[in-house]
Design an enzyme around this catalytic site. Structure first.
Site, PDB file in Angstrom:
ATOM      1  CB  ILE A   1      44.050  31.914  44.561  1.00 29.81           C
ATOM      2  CG1 ILE A   1      45.094  30.819  45.006  1.00 29.81           C
ATOM      3  CG2 ILE A   1      44.527  33.307  44.979  1.00 29.81           C
ATOM      4  CD1 ILE A   1      44.992  29.424  44.180  1.00 29.81           C
TER       5      ILE A   1
ATOM      6  CD  GLU B   1      44.110  41.133  45.018  1.00 25.46           C
ATOM      7  OE1 GLU B   1      44.598  40.046  44.478  1.00 25.46           O
ATOM      8  OE2 GLU B   1      42.946  40.901  45.658  1.00 25.46           O
TER       9      GLU B   1
ATOM     10  CG  HIS C   1      38.595  40.095  37.568  1.00 23.19           C
ATOM     11  ND1 HIS C   1      39.554  40.837  37.455  1.00 23.19           N
ATOM     12  CD2 HIS C   1      38.301  39.910  38.950  1.00 23.19           C
ATOM     13  CE1 HIS C   1      39.713  41.399  38.471  1.00 23.19           C
ATOM     14  NE2 HIS C   1      39.101  40.810  39.440  1.00 23.19           N
TER      15      HIS C   1
ATOM     16  CG  HIS D   1      34.726  38.499  41.641  1.00 23.12           C
ATOM     17  ND1 HIS D   1      35.667  37.975  42.478  1.00 23.12           N
ATOM     18  CD2 HIS D   1      35.474  39.693  41.347  1.00 23.12           C
ATOM     19  CE1 HIS D   1      36.850  38.892  42.558  1.00 23.12           C
ATOM     20  NE2 HIS D   1      36.418  40.089  41.865  1.00 23.12           N
TER      21      HIS D   1
HETATM   22  P1  AMP Z   1      39.735  42.496  42.433  1.00 23.97           P
HETATM   23  O1  AMP Z   1      40.758  42.814  41.255  1.00 23.97           O
HETATM   24  O2  AMP Z   1      39.525  43.374  43.364  1.00 23.97           O
HETATM   25  O3  AMP Z   1      38.323  41.955  41.405  1.00 23.97           O
HETATM   26  O4  AMP Z   1      40.316  40.953  43.009  1.00 23.97           O
HETATM   27  C1  AMP Z   1      41.140  40.251  42.318  1.00 23.97           C
HETATM   28  C2  AMP Z   1      40.628  38.760  42.586  1.00 23.97           C
HETATM   29  O5  AMP Z   1      41.626  37.683  41.951  1.00 23.97           O
HETATM   30  C3  AMP Z   1      40.632  38.434  44.251  1.00 23.97           C
HETATM   31  O6  AMP Z   1      39.572  37.823  44.675  1.00 23.97           O
HETATM   32  C4  AMP Z   1      41.884  37.606  44.421  1.00 23.97           C
HETATM   33  O7  AMP Z   1      41.771  36.615  45.232  1.00 23.97           O
HETATM   34  C5  AMP Z   1      41.922  36.975  42.804  1.00 23.97           C
HETATM   35  N1  AMP Z   1      43.174  36.413  42.430  1.00 23.97           N
HETATM   36  C6  AMP Z   1      44.343  37.134  42.626  1.00 23.97           C
HETATM   37  N2  AMP Z   1      45.497  36.102  42.068  1.00 23.97           N
HETATM   38  C7  AMP Z   1      44.795  34.784  41.708  1.00 23.97           C
HETATM   39  C8  AMP Z   1      45.634  33.845  41.231  1.00 23.97           C
HETATM   40  N3  AMP Z   1      46.779  33.767  40.943  1.00 23.97           N
HETATM   41  N4  AMP Z   1      44.472  32.784  40.945  1.00 23.97           N
HETATM   42  C9  AMP Z   1      43.274  32.948  41.308  1.00 23.97           C
HETATM   43  N5  AMP Z   1      42.957  34.123  41.864  1.00 23.97           N
HETATM   44  C10 AMP Z   1      43.635  35.380  41.910  1.00 23.97           C
END
Ligand code: AMP
Length: 130
Positions: A29, A87, A92, A94
């Site tokens: 997002i 976060e 996940h 990327h």
């Molecule tokens: P990280 O956990 O540091 O790898 O980052 C989490 C990733 O999830 C970040 O790049 C956010 O932009 C992404 N993110 C968080 N919430 C959402 C959502 N509802 N839909 C899509 N991506 C998300």
């Protein structure tokens, strides 16, 4: 329940790129590049290496198929692969279309794409998924 589990259940909307019975791929997002995609196991597991070997191999192979679709849909030199998980505590991967090193710099200003642009990118990648 993590925000990603809510996405898998359809309780929160997402730009879905691909799924099978075990995995789900959707656009980030807050993308650092057009086509920035996240690939998650549907099962709620905190960190990628918390998965057992079989799950991890399947996760990686599913991400490989998604990366191939991104490569076809979005002009780029490589599809970059990153794992952070700082976060969201739901494993996940990327996948990020790259033309230069800085395309993968998470500290730079992220793109501001309209819902229409996100939908278009999503459909392009989904159409290439095999
Ligand atoms: P990280 O956990 O540091 O790898 O980052 C989490 C990733 O999830 C970040 O790049 C956010 O932009 C992404 N993110 C968080 N919430 C959402 C959502 N509802 N839909 C899509 N991506 C998300």
């Amino acid at each position: 329940m993590t925000i990603f589990s809510k996405i898998v259940k359809g309780e929160i909307p997402s730009y879905k790129v691909a799924e099978d019975d075990q995995f789900y791929a959707f656009l980030d997002i807050n993308p650092v590049a057009k086509g920035h995609t996240l690939v998650i196991p549907k099962q709620e597991i905190d960190y990628i290496f918390d998965q057992n070997d079989k799950q991890l191999a399947a996760h990686t192979l599913f991400a490989k198929r998604v990366a191939a679709a991104i490569r076809k849909a979005i002009p780029c030199k490589r599809v970059g692969v990153a794992v952070m998980g700082l976060e969201v505590p739901h494993a996940h991967i990327h996948l990020i279309p790259l033309n230069e090193e800085s395309d993968m710099d998470f500290r730079k200003e992220h793109l501001k794409l309209t819902p229409e642009e996100m939908q278009e990118i999503c459909q392009k990648i989904a159409a290439q998924f095999e």
